[in-house]
Design an enzyme around this catalytic site. Structure first.
Site, mmCIF file in Angstrom:
data_model
loop_
_atom_site.group_PDB
_atom_site.id
_atom_site.type_symbol
_atom_site.label_atom_id
_atom_site.label_comp_id
_atom_site.label_asym_id
_atom_site.label_seq_id
_atom_site.Cartn_x
_atom_site.Cartn_y
_atom_site.Cartn_z
ATOM 1 N N CYS A 1 118.801 12.510 -8.497
ATOM 2 C CA CYS A 1 118.456 12.306 -9.826
ATOM 3 C C CYS A 1 117.951 10.975 -10.047
ATOM 4 O O CYS A 1 117.777 10.042 -8.966
ATOM 5 C CB CYS A 1 119.624 12.264 -10.768
ATOM 6 S SG CYS A 1 120.706 11.203 -10.572
ATOM 7 N N ASP B 1 86.108 17.881 -15.713
ATOM 8 C CA ASP B 1 84.914 17.849 -14.967
ATOM 9 C C ASP B 1 83.956 18.885 -15.158
ATOM 10 O O ASP B 1 84.430 19.864 -15.767
ATOM 11 C CB ASP B 1 85.708 18.090 -13.630
ATOM 12 C CG ASP B 1 84.474 18.192 -12.570
ATOM 13 O OD1 ASP B 1 83.809 17.280 -12.426
ATOM 14 O OD2 ASP B 1 84.616 19.162 -11.727
#
Length: 806
Positions: free
Chosen positions: A17, A502
């Site tokens: 974690c 793009d």
């Protein structure tokens, strides 16, 4: 970076974690000479800057191991030639051991072998061989070693977790069966008598608790040893409370014939099983970023045809040096960055620039390594090799961007650091108060009350709050073709304020198509297109292929040409049925004296629209023109309006010229245009917007987009694009429809809201239940039921996400 300051990267295993990543960072920063340490949990990677005069790689690796984790290293076996005595082997050993990234090198003179353990994130076997050669000896990788496939440590971890989960499910199902049949409304369910036996339940629960659950105990020990608490501590604490209390009741039942219905073996076993399932999902979602780098490297040519001493040699790419003269045949990849000495050709640079239209190149023009030579023979001189090439630089940018630390910290992990000590404290106080004050000397009663506190505080709901929502949210999103690479990206996407699109393959379709045909009056369109298509079908140029495809789609059959010639930089010339056909530029028409003044305005108009127009002359007379363009996707305009309606700022970025970019942007309703951007410059443009305080999502489909996708707050790859773009991105939009961007952001908002609801319920149960249990009003079995109900409510709430409509 100063000369004494060095940067090293290590692949780390064993982190569970965000608290683990933080702990390693803190530990490394305490090492003398370490200036900066950055641990990325998702990539399982540590980047460290340190003073090499004060520490070294071996010391840093040892520190990571001392903290309870491990560093991935690889071993290579070498056959070494040229050694004559013990001094030779000692010299090689010393030389290798001084190299950054080598953990240990051992050279055997008698066998003429070397065994080298190294850090694959820092050094490669090629670097090791080159070092041996610099020392004056020869080295090759052992044949069998060369064929051995590297084992991905992440894949091993996934297989390991999968095995644990299956084993855990098999043992936990009978316990779950027994628990379900306890309730009045489920009493009709058949339950084998043996499943009610406390000793059978003990036999089933014990392997789950201590074999499958061992990782939680180890993780909890590491956390506590380093003065912190994480989810492992909560899991170990909660499951141990339920298990050991049940064990106590099991021994208390000796001599009694009654079934012990108040046992909590199923609580601990099922909790461990569910958390292992969560970790399995996490491991699957977490670590595919390195695939992007592998695929980028796979684009490189493996060999090059080099002219040395008047002789053509085929050499490995690593042996090409600056100044070498190379031959590149049609269809081959350009091995390295260079300059054309002889020849003309069209080069497909789409893998790097993202632009679908090939670029015509001639003597003096620069060529980029890994681009494809479409149709001409080229003689080039190498100007950049190895790590200096454009592709290598893009690889480096992607690596750096992916290695940078995400700011997100798991909310449950943050809270658990405070929550665990408080719960333990309350449980201890509860025991002491009951043992010394409420019922003095009654150990069993005091233990029961304190265990009730621990059971009600068991992190079932807390542990499930975030992963169940993420699983449900990402699963629902996947049904609509939106793939989130990991939970952290699902959490972050809702914060986006700015979207960069793009142009090629994202706003547009990414492939050129025939768009316009204008024919002079003395010809029919069919006759005109028959001659044009017949001439162009001989050409290898992709624009020619687009024209031929477009003509064939009109149902026109093509003929054979008796002559054909490609005129680089001008166009083509062909003879068809004794008719001379010219197709190409204004210069080509002027060269053959063909009058084109009357179509200049039409040409300009087409070019303003971002189209490539070509003129056609037949038998010395102007016959018409044709235009080819990359067309806009049908859904782009509507999708961009939707993004604006959501309050998002929309930009379009492209390597194309400003006029073409403005034309495309105007058609889809984008005001912010960034044009003429080099491949490596896209990431810089993302950074500029981030520096203005914007949360940026980059949407692209080409390899040239990979650095920008990696460095953006959220990278979204169009699924119809390249694999590398998808690997570098945080989200893949399978459908290639820009509406998916808005859907992804909406899904993220819904998931975050759901997570907050879950955490509220999880803590609500604990906040209300802990004081009630401490006061003695909550028996352990009731505490267990409340805890189970809290988990069920969290799961049911998360499942609501599966009904979200996009």
């Amino acid at each position: 970076m100063s000369e004494k300051l060095q940067e090293s990267n290590f692949q780390i295993t064993g982190m569970t974690c965000a608290a683990c990543a933080t702990r390693i960072e803190k530990g490394l920063k305490k090492v003398e000479g370490v200036q900066e340490a950055n641990v990325n949990l998702a990539l399982e990677k540590a980047s460290i800057k340190f003073d090499k005069g004060a520490t070294n790689n071996q010391a840093l690796q040892q520190k990571i191991r001392d903290l309870g984790y491990d560093v991935v290293t690889e071993k290579v076996e070498l056959d070494i030639t040229g050694m004559t005595c013990a001094a030779c082997s000692a010299r090689i050993e010393r030389g290798l051991n001084k190299m950054d990234g080598i953990t240990q090198a051992s050279i055997n003179l008698a066998l003429e072998r070397g065994s080298v353990e190294y850090n694959p994130s820092t050094i490669t076997p090629t670097d090791i061989i080159q070092k041996v050669e610099k020392l004056g000896y020869g080295a090759v990788i052992k044949a069998d070693e060369n064929e051995k496939e590297a084992v991905d440590h992440r894949q091993k971890e996934i297989e390991k977790q999968k095995g644990k989960f299956i084993f855990s499910v098999i043992l936990s199902l009978p316990l779950l069966w027994a628990m379900v049949s306890h309730f009045e409304f489920t009493s009709f369910i058949y339950l084998p008598e043996m499943f009610m036996n406390p000793w059978v339940q003990l036999a089933l629960a014990t392997p789950v608790q201590f074999i499958i659950g061992k990782q939680f105990y180890v993780g909890a020990y590491k956390a506590l040893k380093n003065g912190s608490a994480n989810m492992d501590v909560l899991v170990a604490l909660g499951t141990s409370a339920a298990y050991f209390y049940s064990l106590y009741l099991t021994f208390a039942s000796i001599g009694s014939n009654e079934h012990m219905v108040e046992l909590y073996y199923e609580t601990s076993a099922i909790l461990i099983t569910l958390i292992i399932l969560g970790k399995l999902f996490e491991a699957n979602a977490k670590g595919r970023s390195s695939e992007a780098i592998k695929k980028l490297m796979g684009l490189q040519a493996k060999t090059a045809t080099v002219l040395r001493n008047g002789e053509e040699l085929e050499l490995p790419l690593e042996e090409v040096v600056v100044g070498d003269v190379l031959f590149v045949k049609p269809g081959e990849k350009v091995p390295v960055d260079g300059e054309i000495l002889e020849g003309q050709s069209a080069l497909d640079e789409s893998m790097l620039t993202g632009e679908s239209v090939p670029v015509d190149k001639t003597v003096g023009d620069a060529v980029i390594g890994s681009t494809i030579n479409k149709n001409g023979f080229l003689k080039i001189q190498a100007t950049k090799v190895g790590r200096d090439t454009a592709l290598a630089q893009i690889i480096k940018v992607v690596e750096e961007a992916q290695g940078s630390k995400a700011p997100i910290q798991r909310l449950a992990d943050k809270i658990s650091g405070i929550f665990v000590p408080i719960v333990v404290g309350i449980a201890v106080i509860t025991f002491l108060v009951w043992y010394f004050a409420v019922e003095p000397g009654n150990f069993a009663e005091a233990l029961e009350k304190s265990i009730a506190v621990l059971v009600i505080a068991c992190p079932c709901a807390l542990g499930l709050a975030t992963p169940t929502s993420i699983m449900a949210g990402s699963g629902r999103a996947a049904e609509f073709g939106i793939l989130f690479k990991g939970g952290e990206h699902l959490e972050q996407t809702h914060q986006i304020t700015t979207v960069i699109l793009d142009k090629t393959g994202t706003v547009t379709n990414g492939t050129p198509v025939l768009t316009d045909v204008k024919v002079e009056e003395h010809l029919t369109e069919e006759e005109f297109l028959t001659l044009v298509g017949t001439a162009e079908k001989q050409s290898e140029h992709p624009l020619a292929q687009a024209i031929v495809q477009g003509i064939k789609e009109k149902g026109i059959s093509l003929q054979k040409s008796s002559q054909f010639e490609a005129i680089p930089g001008f166009g083509i010339q062909a003879v068809i049925q004794e008719k001379s056909v010219l197709i190409g530029t204004r210069k080509l028409m002027n060269k053959h004296g063909i009058e084109i003044d009357h179509v200049e305005s039409k040409m300009d108009d087409l070019e303003r629209q971002g189209k490539t127009a070509m003129l056609v002359g037949i038998d010395g007379q102007f016959a018409g023109l044709i235009a080819v363009a990359d067309t806009i996707k049908e859904t782009s305009e509507k999708a961009i309006k939707r993004l604006k309606d959501m309050g998002l700022e929309v930009f379009m970025i492209t390597g194309d010229n400003q006029r073409t970019a403005d034309s495309i942007a105007k058609q889809v309703g984008i005001e912010n245009v960034i044009a003429e951007v080099l491949p490596e410059g896209k990431a810089d443009e993302v950074k500029k917007l981030q520096e203005q305080g914007k949360k940026v999502a980059m949407v692209g489909d080409g390899i040239n987009d990979a650095p920008a996708l990696a460095i953006a707050d959220i990278g979204m790859a169009i699924g119809t694009g390249t694999d590398v773009a998808m690997e570098a991105a945080d989200i893949t939009l399978i459908r290639g429809d820009l509406n998916s961007i808005a859907d992804a952001i909406y899904m993220s908002k819904m998931t975050i809201r759901n997570i907050k609801q879950n955490l509220f319920w999880a803590f609500g149960y604990n906040t209300l239940g802990i004081p009630v249990a401490a006061l003695g009003f909550l028996a352990p079995w009731l505490a267990g039921a409340a805890m189970a109900f809290s988990s069920v409510s969290v799961v049911l709430n998360a499942l609501r996400l599966q009904r979200v409509k996009l």
